[in-house]
Scaffold this motif. Structure first.
Motif, PDB file in Angstrom:
ATOM      1  N   LEU A 154       0.819  -1.215   0.000  1.00  0.00           N
ATOM      2  CA  LEU A 154       0.000   0.000   0.000  1.00  0.00           C
ATOM      3  C   LEU A 154       0.848   1.258   0.000  1.00  0.00           C
ATOM      4  O   LEU A 154       0.458   2.280  -0.600  1.00  0.00           O
ATOM      5  CB  LEU A 154      -0.942  -0.006   1.208  1.00  0.00           C
ATOM      6  CG  LEU A 154      -2.052  -1.061   1.204  1.00  0.00           C
ATOM      7  CD1 LEU A 154      -2.923  -0.932   2.442  1.00  0.00           C
ATOM      8  CD2 LEU A 154      -2.897  -0.960  -0.061  1.00  0.00           C
ATOM      9  N   VAL A 155       2.024   1.223   0.670  1.00  0.00           N
ATOM     10  CA  VAL A 155       2.854   2.431   0.689  1.00  0.00           C
ATOM     11  C   VAL A 155       3.347   2.789  -0.712  1.00  0.00           C
ATOM     12  O   VAL A 155       3.673   3.951  -0.979  1.00  0.00           O
ATOM     13  CB  VAL A 155       4.057   2.287   1.660  1.00  0.00           C
ATOM     14  CG1 VAL A 155       3.590   2.193   3.097  1.00  0.00           C
ATOM     15  CG2 VAL A 155       4.948   1.109   1.284  1.00  0.00           C
ATOM     16  N   VAL A 206     -11.476   1.341   4.062  1.00  0.00           N
ATOM     17  CA  VAL A 206     -12.178   2.572   4.449  1.00  0.00           C
ATOM     18  C   VAL A 206     -11.254   3.784   4.427  1.00  0.00           C
ATOM     19  O   VAL A 206     -11.614   4.857   3.927  1.00  0.00           O
ATOM     20  CB  VAL A 206     -12.816   2.407   5.840  1.00  0.00           C
ATOM     21  CG1 VAL A 206     -13.378   3.738   6.344  1.00  0.00           C
ATOM     22  CG2 VAL A 206     -13.909   1.343   5.813  1.00  0.00           C
ATOM     23  N   VAL A 207     -10.025   3.648   4.961  1.00  0.00           N
ATOM     24  CA  VAL A 207      -9.164   4.823   5.164  1.00  0.00           C
ATOM     25  C   VAL A 207      -8.218   5.105   4.002  1.00  0.00           C
ATOM     26  O   VAL A 207      -7.579   6.168   3.971  1.00  0.00           O
ATOM     27  CB  VAL A 207      -8.317   4.664   6.454  1.00  0.00           C
ATOM     28  CG1 VAL A 207      -9.205   4.395   7.642  1.00  0.00           C
ATOM     29  CG2 VAL A 207      -7.256   3.564   6.302  1.00  0.00           C
ATOM     30  N   MET A 208      -8.098   4.201   3.043  1.00  0.00           N
ATOM     31  CA  MET A 208      -7.055   4.329   2.024  1.00  0.00           C
ATOM     32  C   MET A 208      -7.403   5.383   0.986  1.00  0.00           C
ATOM     33  O   MET A 208      -7.865   5.091  -0.125  1.00  0.00           O
ATOM     34  CB  MET A 208      -6.826   2.968   1.360  1.00  0.00           C
ATOM     35  CG  MET A 208      -5.513   2.876   0.619  1.00  0.00           C
ATOM     36  SD  MET A 208      -4.122   3.054   1.726  1.00  0.00           S
ATOM     37  CE  MET A 208      -2.848   3.498   0.565  1.00  0.00           C
ATOM     38  N   GLU A 209      -7.151   6.655   1.339  1.00  0.00           N
ATOM     39  CA  GLU A 209      -7.360   7.766   0.415  1.00  0.00           C
ATOM     40  C   GLU A 209      -6.570   8.975   0.905  1.00  0.00           C
ATOM     41  O   GLU A 209      -6.283   9.099   2.106  1.00  0.00           O
ATOM     42  CB  GLU A 209      -8.848   8.115   0.308  1.00  0.00           C
ATOM     43  CG  GLU A 209      -9.478   8.550   1.614  1.00  0.00           C
ATOM     44  CD  GLU A 209     -10.966   8.821   1.476  1.00  0.00           C
ATOM     45  OE1 GLU A 209     -11.488   8.636   0.368  1.00  0.00           O
ATOM     46  OE2 GLU A 209     -11.583   9.229   2.465  1.00  0.00           O
ATOM     47  N   PRO A 210      -6.159   9.859  -0.009  1.00  0.00           N
ATOM     48  CA  PRO A 210      -5.447  11.074   0.406  1.00  0.00           C
ATOM     49  C   PRO A 210      -6.293  11.896   1.380  1.00  0.00           C
ATOM     50  O   PRO A 210      -7.526  11.936   1.279  1.00  0.00           O
ATOM     51  CB  PRO A 210      -5.235  11.823  -0.917  1.00  0.00           C
ATOM     52  CG  PRO A 210      -5.305  10.769  -1.965  1.00  0.00           C
ATOM     53  CD  PRO A 210      -6.300   9.770  -1.472  1.00  0.00           C
ATOM     54  N   GLY A 211      -5.618  12.545   2.323  1.00  0.00           N
ATOM     55  CA  GLY A 211      -6.323  13.339   3.322  1.00  0.00           C
ATOM     56  C   GLY A 211      -6.501  12.620   4.646  1.00  0.00           C
ATOM     57  O   GLY A 211      -6.786  13.253   5.661  1.00  0.00           O
ATOM     58  N   THR A 212      -6.354  11.300   4.645  1.00  0.00           N
ATOM     59  CA  THR A 212      -6.408  10.544   5.901  1.00  0.00           C
ATOM     60  C   THR A 212      -5.176  10.891   6.739  1.00  0.00           C
ATOM     61  O   THR A 212      -4.068  11.008   6.209  1.00  0.00           O
ATOM     62  CB  THR A 212      -6.442   9.038   5.624  1.00  0.00           C
ATOM     63  OG1 THR A 212      -7.594   8.728   4.829  1.00  0.00           O
ATOM     64  CG2 THR A 212      -6.505   8.237   6.929  1.00  0.00           C
ATOM     65  N   SER A 249      -1.858   9.328  11.745  1.00  0.00           N
ATOM     66  CA  SER A 249      -2.200   8.523  12.926  1.00  0.00           C
ATOM     67  C   SER A 249      -3.238   7.471  12.576  1.00  0.00           C
ATOM     68  O   SER A 249      -3.208   6.351  13.107  1.00  0.00           O
ATOM     69  CB  SER A 249      -2.714   9.419  14.053  1.00  0.00           C
ATOM     70  OG  SER A 249      -3.850  10.159  13.624  1.00  0.00           O
ATOM     71  N   ALA A 250      -4.154   7.780  11.656  1.00  0.00           N
ATOM     72  CA  ALA A 250      -5.153   6.792  11.234  1.00  0.00           C
ATOM     73  C   ALA A 250      -4.484   5.660  10.460  1.00  0.00           C
ATOM     74  O   ALA A 250      -4.818   4.481  10.649  1.00  0.00           O
ATOM     75  CB  ALA A 250      -6.226   7.453  10.372  1.00  0.00           C
ATOM     76  N   PHE A 251      -3.521   6.005   9.601  1.00  0.00           N
ATOM     77  CA  PHE A 251      -2.782   4.970   8.880  1.00  0.00           C
ATOM     78  C   PHE A 251      -2.006   4.077   9.848  1.00  0.00           C
ATOM     79  O   PHE A 251      -1.957   2.851   9.684  1.00  0.00           O
ATOM     80  CB  PHE A 251      -1.828   5.603   7.872  1.00  0.00           C
ATOM     81  CG  PHE A 251      -2.496   6.137   6.637  1.00  0.00           C
ATOM     82  CD1 PHE A 251      -3.381   5.355   5.914  1.00  0.00           C
ATOM     83  CD2 PHE A 251      -2.233   7.427   6.193  1.00  0.00           C
ATOM     84  CE1 PHE A 251      -4.006   5.835   4.765  1.00  0.00           C
ATOM     85  CE2 PHE A 251      -2.841   7.921   5.053  1.00  0.00           C
ATOM     86  CZ  PHE A 251      -3.732   7.133   4.334  1.00  0.00           C
ATOM     87  N   ILE A 275      -1.619  -1.916 -10.249  1.00  0.00           N
ATOM     88  CA  ILE A 275      -0.953  -0.658 -10.572  1.00  0.00           C
ATOM     89  C   ILE A 275      -0.782  -0.534 -12.089  1.00  0.00           C
ATOM     90  O   ILE A 275      -1.013   0.520 -12.685  1.00  0.00           O
ATOM     91  CB  ILE A 275       0.419  -0.575  -9.875  1.00  0.00           C
ATOM     92  CG1 ILE A 275       0.244  -0.491  -8.353  1.00  0.00           C
ATOM     93  CG2 ILE A 275       1.199   0.650 -10.359  1.00  0.00           C
ATOM     94  CD1 ILE A 275       1.557  -0.557  -7.594  1.00  0.00           C
ATOM     95  N   GLY A 276      -0.387  -1.652 -12.724  1.00  0.00           N
ATOM     96  CA  GLY A 276      -0.203  -1.633 -14.171  1.00  0.00           C
ATOM     97  C   GLY A 276      -1.490  -1.337 -14.926  1.00  0.00           C
ATOM     98  O   GLY A 276      -1.466  -0.763 -16.014  1.00  0.00           O
ATOM     99  N   ALA A 277      -2.618  -1.741 -14.341  1.00  0.00           N
ATOM    100  CA  ALA A 277      -3.919  -1.484 -14.966  1.00  0.00           C
ATOM    101  C   ALA A 277      -4.528  -0.167 -14.510  1.00  0.00           C
ATOM    102  O   ALA A 277      -5.702   0.096 -14.770  1.00  0.00           O
ATOM    103  CB  ALA A 277      -4.874  -2.634 -14.657  1.00  0.00           C
ATOM    104  N   SER A 278      -3.706   0.647 -13.798  1.00  0.00           N
ATOM    105  CA  SER A 278      -4.143   1.960 -13.292  1.00  0.00           C
ATOM    106  C   SER A 278      -5.265   1.842 -12.275  1.00  0.00           C
ATOM    107  O   SER A 278      -6.100   2.747 -12.142  1.00  0.00           O
ATOM    108  CB  SER A 278      -4.568   2.875 -14.460  1.00  0.00           C
ATOM    109  OG  SER A 278      -3.495   3.065 -15.362  1.00  0.00           O
ATOM    110  N   GLY A 279      -5.292   0.733 -11.558  1.00  0.00           N
ATOM    111  CA  GLY A 279      -6.270   0.570 -10.491  1.00  0.00           C
ATOM    112  C   GLY A 279      -5.758   1.143  -9.176  1.00  0.00           C
ATOM    113  O   GLY A 279      -4.572   1.428  -9.036  1.00  0.00           O
ATOM    114  N   GLY A 280      -6.655   1.324  -8.243  1.00  0.00           N
ATOM    115  CA  GLY A 280      -6.281   1.891  -6.955  1.00  0.00           C
ATOM    116  C   GLY A 280      -6.144   0.829  -5.884  1.00  0.00           C
ATOM    117  O   GLY A 280      -6.443  -0.350  -6.098  1.00  0.00           O
TER     118      GLY A 280
END
Length: 457
Positions: A57-58, A119-125, A128-130, A186-191
C-alpha cells in the motif's frame, strides 16, 4: 498390518493421534495430516498477505498522501512489530480452542484490518489513522505461529522438516503473491481499494474451508507450564537469535525492498513493483527445501553454511549500493532472499530435534520422549517465531535510520553483515563445536549422546 484408526468425538475432534506409530501413520494418519496441512497453508498464506499488505500500500501512496520515506518505514515497522507480538498468544490459542477452531477464528479476524484499510485508504487521511490501521494488519503475522504449532503436532519427527517447511513456505508465499496482485493492479491503473476488494472474499473462503475440512487434536491440550518451561530453556532463546537472522531478514526485507528501490535507486512505484516480488517468491519456494536438506544433513550444518552465504551476499550488496549498480543490487538481493528462505526451513527443523535430543538425554524413551519434545517444541515455536519476527522490525528501523543519516541503505547493510557473523559463531559454538570436541571422562553416556546428536537436529 494396519494401525488403529484415530478415535473421534463431536466437533471434528480427534481423540487418539499417534503419528510415530508407522502402521497408524500409513493407514490413516498421513492422509488426515496432509489434509490439515493444505488448508492450514491456505489460511496462513492469506494471513501473510494481510500482514505484508502495507508494504504494498505504501507504494500507492504518492506525494498527495504527504508521507516522507521515514514515515513509510515507521509505518511498516509498527505492522511488523504487532505481527511479532501476537505470535505468542496465537501459539497457545491452538491448545485452548483446537487447531481447526482457531484457524477459523484467526482467518475471520483478518477481515478487520482489510476492511479498515479499505475505508481509510485515500489522500487526506491522517498519519495517525494509517498507523492505527497498520497496527490492525499486524494480526496477520500471528497466523504463522498458530499454524506451525498445529501442524507440528500432526506429523512424526522424521517428517517435520518437510511438513513445517511446506507449511511455512506456503504461508510465506503470501508476500510475493500480494505484491504480484498489486503489480497487476498498478499496471492497470487501479487503486489500492481494488486490491483490498480482492482479498476480502478470499478471507471468507479460507475460514469456510477450514471449518469444512480441518480437525482438532485432543492431545494438544492447554498447558501453561509448557510456555514457562520453554521460556526457561536456553535453546529457545539461542534459536530465537538464529531465527532473527533468517526469518527476520525475510520479512524485514519483504517490507523494505520496494522502499529501498524507490528511495535509494530512484525507481517509480511501478518499476519497484516489477522487482520486489521476485525475492520473496523464491525465498518462500525454497523454504521446504531448507527443511528437506535439514532432514537429510542436519539443520545445524545447513544453517551454519547458510549464514556464510548470507554474509557474503550482504557484503556484495554494500558494494553494489555504493556503486549504485541496480542490476547487481537486485540480483544479489534476490540471492539473499533465497538464502533467508533456506535458513527459515533449516532453523525451524532444528527446534523439535533439539528438544527430542534433550528428552532422550534426560532418560525418557519412546512415546514419553516424543510427547515431551512435542510439548516443549510446540510452545517454543511461538516464542521463537515472535522474537524472529522482531528482526523484521529491526531491519525496517535500521533502513529508516540509515536513510536519515546517510541517504542510503549502506549503513543498515553493514549492521546486518555483523549480525550474520554473530549467528554463524553461535550456530557453530552451540550445535556443532561439541561434536568435534573430546567428551570429558566425567560426562555420562546420556549427556554425550545429547551433545553428539545436536549436529543432527
Amino acid at each position: 498390518m494396519t494401525g488403529p484408526a484415530p478415535t473421534r468425538r463431536s466437533g471434528r475432534w480427534i481423540e487418539r493421534w499417534d503419528p510415530e506409530d508407522e502402521a497408524f501413520w500409513r493407514a490413516t494418519g498421513e492422509r488426515i495430516a496432509r489434509r490439515n496441512l493444505w488448508f492450514s497453508v491456505l489460511s496462513e498464506h492469506i494471513g501473510f498477505s494481510v500482514w505484508t499488505l502495507w508494504s504494498v500500500l505504501v507504494l500507492f501512496m504518492g506525494p498527495e498522501y504527504g508521507l516522507t520515506p521515514a514515515d513509510k518505514f515507521l509505518l511498516t515497522s509498527v505492522v511488523t512489530l504487532v505481527g511479532a507480538v501476537v505470535r505468542v498468544p496465537y501459539t497457545f490459542a491452538v491448545a485452548v480452542f483446537g487447531g481447526r477452531n482457531w484457524t477459523i477464528i484467526s482467518a475471520s479476524l483478518l477481515l478487520i484490518p482489510t476492511v479498515a484499510a479499505f475505508v481509510v485508504m485515500e489522500p487526506g487521511t491522517s498519519y495517525s489513522a494509517f498507523l492505527l490501521v497498520g497496527l490492525l494488519a499486524g494480526i496477520g503475522g500471528g497466523n504463522f505461529a498458530s499454524s506451525m504449532t498445529n501442524i507440528n503436532a500432526f506429523f512424526p519427527l522424521r517428517k517435520k522438516g518437510w511438513a513445517l517447511g511446506l507449511n511455512a513456505g506456503g504461508g510465506n508465499i503470501g508476500v510475493p503473491v500480494i505484491q504480484l496482485v498489486a503489480l497487476a493492479i498498478i499496471g492497470a491503473s487501479g487503486g489500492p481499494r481494488v486490491l483490498l476488494g480482492i482479498y476480502i472474499p478470499l478471507i471468507v473462503v479460507a475460514a469456510v474451508l477450514a471449518a469444512l475440512f480441518m480437525d482438532n487434536l485432543a492431545s494438544v491440550r492447554n498447558d501453561t507450564g509448557a510456555a514457562r518451561d520453554a521460556a526457561r530453556d536456553p535453546h529457545t532463546w539461542i534459536m530465537s537469535v538464529l531465527y532473527i537472522g533468517t526469518f527476520g531478514s525475510f520479512i524485514g526485507y519483504s517490507f523494505a525492498f520496494g522502499q529501498v528501490l524507490t528511495n535509494g535507486f530512484g525507481r517509480t512505484p511501478l518499476q519497484a513493483a516489477y522487482l520486489t516480488f521476485i525475492g520473496p517468491l523464491l525465498g518462500s519456494l525454497v523454504r521446504p527445501l531448507g527443511g528437506r536438506l535439514a532432514d537429510r544433513y542436519g539443520g545445524a550444518r545447513i544453517t551454519l553454511w547458510n549464514y556464510v552465504g548470507m554474509a557474503a551476499a550482504t557484503a556484495v550488496l554494500i558494494v553494489a549500493g555504493m556503486q549504485k549498480s541496480l542490476p547487481l543490487f537486485v540480483s544479489v538481493f534476490v540471492v539473499l532472499f533465497v538464502l533467508s528462505g533456506l535458513g527459515n526451513g533449516s532453523t525451524f527443523k532444528m527446534i523439535p530435534g533439539i528438544f527430542q535430543a534433550k528428552a532422550l538425554a534426560e532418560g525418557l524413551e519412546g512415546e514419553a520422549a516424543v510427547a515431551h519434545a512435542r510439548r516443549l517444541s510446540g510452545a517454543s515455536m511461538g516464542l521463537i517465531g515472535a522474537v524472529g519476527a522482531l528482526g523484521g522490525v529491526g531491519i525496517n528501523l535500521a533502513f529508516r535510520q540509515s536513510f536519515l543519516s546517510y541517504g542510503s541503505g549502506t549503513g543498515a547493510f553493514v549492521a546486518f553483515l555483523a549480525y550474520y557473523g554473530v549467528c554463524f559463531v553461535v550456530t557453530w559454538a552451540v550445535y556443532l563445536r561439541r561434536t568435534a570436541a573430546r567428551v570429558p571422562a566425567t560426562t555420562t553416556a546420556s549427556e554425550a549422546e545429547a551433545r553428539l546428536s545436536y549436529a543432527e537436529v
